[in-house]
Design an enzyme around this catalytic site. Structure first.
Site, PDB file in Angstrom:
ATOM      1  N   GLU A  75      72.833 -66.766  93.619  1.00 54.99           N
ATOM      2  CA  GLU A  75      73.052 -66.959  92.123  1.00 54.99           C
ATOM      3  C   GLU A  75      72.903 -68.467  91.901  1.00 54.99           C
ATOM      4  O   GLU A  75      73.473 -69.280  92.740  1.00 54.99           O
ATOM      5  CB  GLU A  75      74.560 -66.340  91.854  1.00 54.99           C
ATOM      6  N   CYS A 125      77.470 -63.209  87.766  1.00 53.31           N
ATOM      7  CA  CYS A 125      77.843 -63.097  86.394  1.00 53.31           C
ATOM      8  C   CYS A 125      76.621 -63.615  85.528  1.00 53.31           C
ATOM      9  O   CYS A 125      76.770 -63.506  84.389  1.00 53.31           O
ATOM     10  CB  CYS A 125      79.004 -64.302  86.192  1.00 53.31           C
ATOM     11  N   ASN A 181      76.799 -55.607  87.383  1.00 59.28           N
ATOM     12  CA  ASN A 181      77.274 -56.381  88.193  1.00 59.28           C
ATOM     13  C   ASN A 181      78.891 -56.573  87.884  1.00 59.28           C
ATOM     14  O   ASN A 181      79.258 -57.179  86.710  1.00 59.28           O
ATOM     15  CB  ASN A 181      76.865 -58.048  88.248  1.00 59.28           C
ATOM     16  N   GLU A 182      80.087 -55.983  88.635  1.00 57.72           N
ATOM     17  CA  GLU A 182      81.437 -56.240  88.438  1.00 57.72           C
ATOM     18  C   GLU A 182      81.815 -56.014  87.058  1.00 57.72           C
ATOM     19  O   GLU A 182      82.441 -56.598  86.396  1.00 57.72           O
ATOM     20  CB  GLU A 182      81.744 -57.630  88.647  1.00 57.72           C
TER      21      GLU A 182
END
Length: 827
Positions: free
Chosen positions: A60, A249, A381-382
């Site tokens: 990332e 993120c 994602n999350e």
């Protein structure tokens, strides 16, 4: 199994005590001495098969992992696109110094529509770029390729120089320019080594510049628009089975719109793959969630190419139109959702389609006619909104399965290892017959020692697990030990955990947003952390199947939860009153209504505390962890009452109990995570793990009665008189863990043992009916528990040796604070 060896007195088997002492050199034990532990192996037993892709890496762009990191470009802000949208301190000339006159322009004279800004440089003027960290790094004798897009109405020349404060670093180059936009190139050979280089472009006449670039010729595998060699080589040395990218993120935050005139050229967008392919000068720019700019020079094509270069499976992640990472919004726009679903189908075509297909042709034109062989793709994602996420996930999955039935579509379970979001997400994934679920968690070393058995009870007929992000909140050797202990449990459950990757992967030491990280670097060097050495040892010695084994355990000496009490806030102003602590037998331990001063309290955190109108008020809305404590660290079996009122800010209250010191305590975090949920967190050696979690928020201006009942190791929590939840913290942090695997090619048994305590572990190893060689290859990682690898000192380094005297039964002494792999040949 219960312990069968002789009993020992071993005190303080907490994360702190287990992980503090110097390492010893491994030596074979004397057979006549009674062992501390036993390991019993069943070589004929059936164990889980282990996929070649089990361990991988997650890349990332955080901590300057891409621009200024893995992406080898040496010029920062090469296209003059930096903006306050990226970082409040940025301007279009960040990292540039102007000599003479220069202006960044956004008008119809630009290089192309998606590259909005360019530099108008006056006659006789210059601009100088300072690169990353201390400057542009060049090495004596190495070649560097310069390029620039330029436009000049009248014939002129650009003079390009590389210098540092001591003088010239390479012979200057002169480039003639004239006419409309064109790309000009030159090559430098460094005359000496410097970490503080500056690249200057001077123009004899008025000129427009864009995409000012300097690359080392020696990129990884000498690829154009390539990767920094030392970083790529460290990643390749892990032999990863997959590469997950680009986030994180970056994927599920910001606007879901594209970069176009229709969307207003939005600069805070989710990472969308089409922004990142094609010629680099035509790629979009974007604000990075972590507070800087993304050039997208390192884009999807380069990710796929890198995965191929290191023999890893590519695993891209696309946005699901539900934001996470504290934003927690669901985009309700059917047309936009349809576009993103089509983008995902187009991505699969880009990766796998023939060169004659629309997106396969784009790949081929970029230099790769052959398909990349994509097999897995993650959606989302999350996300903290599991139902909204899953409704959209199902639409993505249906579309992919209809056109590409061989592609595995990966779901996720939110940002934590437990709690309401996690439970709801897993329920939806099971009911939806999802193939694979991506779990993420960052916890204390103690949590990892306690949860080696996490996947033992997972449903063998349910979805497989992709452990896409995990770490133990530190880069000391004690963190690596805890992660190694946990990884033995991952391997033992390889039939459930099919993929696993530590996170984050990279960190530039001068631009850090997140710790810990696996590989650290600056502009001149890179080094693997203690965690890196653990990952490398496991990833290069996986084996093909688990060989069943059992080990004795360590006696649990934990007593009741003990500690003082505390109050804190996080980016919030709050008032506390009527604090009472009463022992189980009714005796008053503490009573404070703040009618006087706050002399009973010790301020150990940040913020601004004062007594106002009979309340204890923390007034700084920006301060994080403002902990104040009162009482005796030896307190046990008590009831804590607090009345709390949120006055302003982002979150709610933090009420602590079992406080031993500033790094070891429990607290009830009410209205945490941007006031979206509440949880009890345990801090151990500064690292936190979540014990219980529920969705919910705290109202500003409302007084809440908070009660916490501590009995032994059991805790019950009450909010406004109603039981909110409870837990029993009685799981031992077992310091001795092991797993055995078999290498199908060589037949080797690989005995992997973690001893995460400050004393050596004499261990009797029984290999059953296995016929083995009398010699074994030993690889040991051992160091002081607090040891940290740095640029100049790497105390955590593998040591290899040969062990003689191996038989079907033998004894070995595992050093204190060690990870040891015994590779034993079969006869």
């Amino acid at each position: 199994m219960s312990r069968t060896a002789r009993s020992r007195t071993r005190l303080g088997l907490t994360a702190t005590a287990l992980l503090t002492a110097a390492a010893l050199v491994p030596v074979p034990a004397h057979a006549e001495d009674a062992p501390d532990y036993t390991i019993t192996v069943d070589p004929q037993g059936e164990g889980a098969e282990i996929d070649d892709t089990m361990y991988g890496v997650f890349f990332e762009d955080i901590n300057r992992a891409a621009d200024g990191g893995l992406y080898a470009e040496l010029v920062q802000n090469r296209s003059f696109e930096y903006s306050t949208a990226d970082n409040g301190s940025y301007t279009p000339l960040t990292s540039w110094a102007v000599g003479g006159t220069a202006e960044v322009v956004d008008d119809g004279g630009r290089l192309n529509e998606r590259n909005r800004n360019y530099l108008a440089l006056g006659a006789g003027s210059s601009v100088t770029n300072s690169g990353y960290n201390t400057g542009i790094r060049v090495e004596e004798g190495e070649r560097y390729d310069f390029s620039v897009w330029a436009r000049a109405e009248s014939a002129g020349a650009l003079t390009v120089t590389l210098k540092d404060a001591a003088g010239e670093l390479a012979k200057a180059r002169r480039v003639a320019v004239k006419g409309d936009w064109a790309r000009y190139t030159a090559t430098f050979t460094a005359s000496r080594t410097s970490n503080r280089g500056r690249l200057t472009v001077a123009s004899s006449g008025a000129a427009a510049l864009d995409m000012v670039s300097l690359f080392p010729r020696a990129t990884y595998k000498n690829q154009p628009n390539g990767l920094r060699k030392d970083l790529a080589e460290k990643i390749a040395a892990l032999e990863p089975g997959f590469v997950r990218f680009p986030g994180g993120c970056l994927v599920n935050t910001g606007s879901m719109e594209d970069y176009s005139e229709a969307s207003g050229w939005q600069r805070k967008r989710s990472y969308q793959w089409k922004d990142t392919v094609g010629p680099v000068e035509e790629r979009a720019t974007n604000a990075n969630f972590w507070g800087y700019n993304q050039s997208y020079g390192l884009g999807y094509y380069e990710y796929f190419r890198f995965a191929e270069d290191i023999g890893a499976m590519p695993l891209p992640v696309v946005p699901a139109l539900v934001t996470g990472c504290g934003q927690n919004r669901a985009t309700d726009d059917p047309a936009l959702l349809k576009r993103h679903i089509q983008d995902t189908l187009d991505l699969i075509e880009f990766a796998n389609g023939p060169a004659t297909s629309t997106w396969g042709r784009v790949r081929a034109e970029m230099g790769h006619p052959k398909p990349f062989g994509l097999t897995h793709i993650g959606v989302g994602n999350e996300e903290n909104l599991p139902r909204e996420f899953f409704a959209r996930f199902q639409q993505f999955r249906s579309a992919v399965e209809a056109k590409y039935p061989d592609i595995t579509v990966v779901s996720n379970s939110g940002p934590d290892d437990s709690g309401t979001t996690f439970d709801t997400a897993w329920q939806l994934n099971r009911e939806g017959d999802v193939d694979m679920v991506d779990e993420h968690y960052y916890n204390s070393p103690q949590w990892f020692l306690q949860n080696n058995d996490r996947y033992d009870s997972y449903d063998r007929n349910g979805p497989k697990v992709f452990l896409g992000e995990y770490a133990s909140q530190g880069n000391a050797w004690k963190n690596g030990l805890a992660e190694a202990a946990f990884m033995t449990g991952l391997e033992r459950n390889a039939d459930i955990v099919e993929l696993a990757s530590y996170a984050p992967l990279l960190a530039n030491e001068d631009y850090v947003q997140w710790r810990p990280d696996m590989i650290w670097f600056n502009n001149r060097a890179s080094w693997g952390s203690a965690n890196y050495e653990v990952q490398k040892l496991f990833m290069t010695n996986v084996g093909d199947r688990v060989v069943p084994s059992e080990a004795s355990t360590t006696p649990d000496v934990s007593g009741p939860i003990t500690g003082a009490v505390g109050l804190s806030t996080w980016a919030t102003s709050a008032a506390y009153d009527d604090v009472k602590v009463v022992s189980a037998d009714g005796a008053s331990l503490l009573s404070d209504d703040f009618s006087g001063d706050a002399s009973k309290w010790t301020h150990s955190g940040g913020g601004s505390w004062s007594v106002r109108d009979g309340q204890y008020v923390q007034s700084d809305e920006a301060a994080e962890n403002t902990l104040v404590t009162a009482g005796d660290p030896a307190w046990k079996d008590y009831d804590l009452h607090v009345r709390a009122t949120k006055k302003a800010g982002k979150e709610g209250f933090l009420v602590a109990f079992g406080v031993k010191d500033t790094g070891n305590y429990y607290w009830w975090n009410l209205g945490g995570w941007n006031n979206t949920r509440s949880a009890v967190e345990q801090a151990s050696d500064g690292g936190k793990s979540t014990l219980i979690s529920k969705d919910g928020s705290i109202e500003t201006g409302r007084a809440y009665d908070i009660d916490i009942k501590v009995r032994g190791r059991q805790v019950t929590l009450y909010l406004d008189g109603q039981e909110w939840g409870g837990f029993t913290d009685d799981k031992p942090a077992e310091p001795f863990r092991q797993v055995v695997t078999e290498d199908a090619r060589t037949g080797d048994l690989i005995v992997k043992v973690v001893n995460a305590q400050p004393s050596e572990a004499r261990t009797a190893i029984d290999l059953g009916d296995a016929r083995v060689s009398s010699r074994a290859r030993v690889t040991t990682l051992a160091a002081d528990a607090d040891a940290v690898n740095t640029e100049t000192d790497t105390p955590v380094t593998p040591v290899t040796s040969t062990l003689r005297g191996v038989d079907s039964e033998f004894t070995y002494t595992f050093p204190a604070h060690s990870v040891t792999f015994l590779r034993i040949q079969r006869r």
